[in-house]
Write a protein that holds these residues in place. Structure first.
Motif, PDB file in Angstrom:
ATOM      1  N   LEU A  41      -6.690  -0.959   0.477  1.00  0.00           N
ATOM      2  CA  LEU A  41      -6.051  -2.157  -0.067  1.00  0.00           C
ATOM      3  C   LEU A  41      -6.472  -3.387   0.722  1.00  0.00           C
ATOM      4  O   LEU A  41      -6.701  -4.465   0.173  1.00  0.00           O
ATOM      5  CB  LEU A  41      -4.529  -2.002  -0.048  1.00  0.00           C
ATOM      6  CG  LEU A  41      -3.752  -3.038  -0.846  1.00  0.00           C
ATOM      7  CD1 LEU A  41      -4.230  -3.106  -2.286  1.00  0.00           C
ATOM      8  CD2 LEU A  41      -2.258  -2.745  -0.810  1.00  0.00           C
ATOM      9  N   ILE A 100      -2.854   3.815  -3.341  1.00  0.00           N
ATOM     10  CA  ILE A 100      -3.942   3.158  -2.619  1.00  0.00           C
ATOM     11  C   ILE A 100      -3.572   3.029  -1.154  1.00  0.00           C
ATOM     12  O   ILE A 100      -2.517   2.492  -0.814  1.00  0.00           O
ATOM     13  CB  ILE A 100      -4.242   1.774  -3.225  1.00  0.00           C
ATOM     14  CG1 ILE A 100      -4.511   1.917  -4.730  1.00  0.00           C
ATOM     15  CG2 ILE A 100      -5.403   1.125  -2.517  1.00  0.00           C
ATOM     16  CD1 ILE A 100      -4.894   0.625  -5.401  1.00  0.00           C
ATOM     17  N   SER A 126       0.823  -1.212   0.000  1.00  0.00           N
ATOM     18  CA  SER A 126       0.000   0.000   0.000  1.00  0.00           C
ATOM     19  C   SER A 126       0.856   1.260   0.000  1.00  0.00           C
ATOM     20  O   SER A 126       2.082   1.203   0.076  1.00  0.00           O
ATOM     21  CB  SER A 126      -0.915   0.010   1.221  1.00  0.00           C
ATOM     22  OG  SER A 126      -0.139   0.368   2.366  1.00  0.00           O
ATOM     23  N   CYS A 166      -8.339  -6.662  -0.784  1.00  0.00           N
ATOM     24  CA  CYS A 166      -7.901  -8.053  -0.613  1.00  0.00           C
ATOM     25  C   CYS A 166      -9.038  -8.901  -0.096  1.00  0.00           C
ATOM     26  O   CYS A 166      -9.269 -10.019  -0.552  1.00  0.00           O
ATOM     27  CB  CYS A 166      -6.715  -8.130   0.342  1.00  0.00           C
ATOM     28  SG  CYS A 166      -5.218  -7.416  -0.357  1.00  0.00           S
TER      29      CYS A 166
END
Lengths: 263, 98
Positions: free
Chosen positions: B58, B53, B11, B62
């Motif tokens: 992030l 991001i 990130s 995920c």
């Protein structure tokens, strides 16, 4: 807190950055020693295109990027691809053509990775030709159109050599024939008009000549055996390197030129 | 998880998320990047940086990847998104082509 895009990317600046990536790609394609693309580099290219296409008017550069994508390909073809093809002939030219075609496909694949964001909105919304189509059209209009005659002649020459019993590079011929097929993007007319028709005529001439000779030299049973051999060879030829759609026509040509003599 | 089956997503703040490759490929962008580097030989480090991001987003992404894989196999569940994340999440999804 929204994702902050940096300050607006200026067209010149942005394109300059993209060009460094494109130039690296060109160096790799030309076989220069060059480190591979890192995921980082790919992301930077993709991100730049993404950002430039998402900026507010008048800085939405989607159209400019699309144009420049096309120019890049045209440029590469005229400065690198065509010159190298023009200086070669016969079988060497065919090899170079096949290499350049393979290279072209690789280049398109990588450019797609960079420019794909354009495809999702800009291209689809305006119903423009896709990135792949643009690239293929460039190759077709600039390279294929110029060389299709020479390539066809070279291939036919090799086929005749094989008919005379020489060993030829079948894989090479297959690759060249595949170009005629692929360049149509689903349309077989290029293969038919630019290759098959002349290939069939040449075949007719070849066997017409042979048949005339055999009529004079051979007994009827020998003639029949030779005729059978020819038909079998030509059928195999199709499976080795011609397009399957040619089989019927090719056998028909052989038939009429060999068997019709035998009256 | 075997190392070969994972990728690392990093990130803006430098947080590293190690996830299943299959999960990451839910993003077309990531998929494009991971597949066929074979033209230019395999890249050793399977990691991607996303300097734009944030970690929170992030992480949510995920989670989305995994949820997406589950949903694809037929389980019907809701994917909960905190309202304040929505805009950022959508922008990131657009970027990642997810």
């Amino acid at each position: 807190m929204p994702i902050k895009f940096r300050k607006t990317i200026d067209l010149e600046e942005g394109w300059e950055f993209l060009e460094t990536g494109i130039n690296k790609l060109k160096r790799i394609l030309e076989g220069h020693p060059e480190p591979q693309f890192e995921p980082e580099e790919y992301m930077m290219m993709y991100t730049t295109v993404f950002n430039m296409a998402n900026q507010k008017c008048p800085h939405d550069y989607s159209r400019e990027l699309y144009e420049k994508y096309k120019e890049t390909i045209q440029d590469y073809i005229s400065s690198m691809v065509l010159p190298s093809l023009r200086e070669k002939h016969g079988e060497f030219m065919l090899r170079e053509l096949v290499n350049r075609w393979m290279n072209h496909k690789v280049m398109v694949k990588w450019l797609y990775k960079f420019f794909q964001y354009l495809e999702r909105y800009f291209i689809s919304r305006r119903d423009l030709p896709s990135l792949d189509e643009v690239a293929l059209t460039c190759f077709r209009d600039m390279v294929y159109e110029e060389l299709k005659g020479k390539a066809k002649d070279a291939v036919i020459a090799l086929i005749d050599q094989e008919r005379e019993g020489e060993v030829i590079d079948r894989a090479l011929i297959k690759n060249v024939v595949d170009i005629y097929v692929e360049i149509g993007m689903g349309d077989m007319n290029y293969y038919v008009n630019d290759f098959e028709n002349d290939m069939l005529s040449a075949t007719a001439v070849y066997y017409s000549q042979k048949a005339s000779n055999w009529i004079m030299e051979d007994s009827s049973s020998d003639y029949m055996l030779k005729a059978e051999d020819c038909l079998r060879n030509e059928k195999e030829r199709v499976s080795h390197y011609l397009h399957s759609s040619s089989e019927a026509k090719l056998l028909e040509v052989c038939h009429s030129n060999i068997c019709s003599k035998f009256k | 998880m075997k190392k070969e089956d994972t990728v690392k997503l990093i990130s803006a703040e430098g947080f590293e998320f190690v996830i299943d490759k299959n999960a990451a490929m839910v993003s077309q962008t990531i998929r494009n990047m991971l597949t066929s580097p074979g033209d230019f030989a395999e890249t050793e480090r399977q990691e991607v940086r996303f300097p734009e991001i944030s970690t929170t987003i992030l992480e949510k992404i995920c989670q989305y990847f995994y949820w997406s894989l589950q949903y694809a196999s037929g389980k019907e569940t809701e994917f909960h998104i905190e309202p304040e994340l929505t805009l950022e999440l959508m922008m990131a999804a657009n970027y990642l082509h997810t």
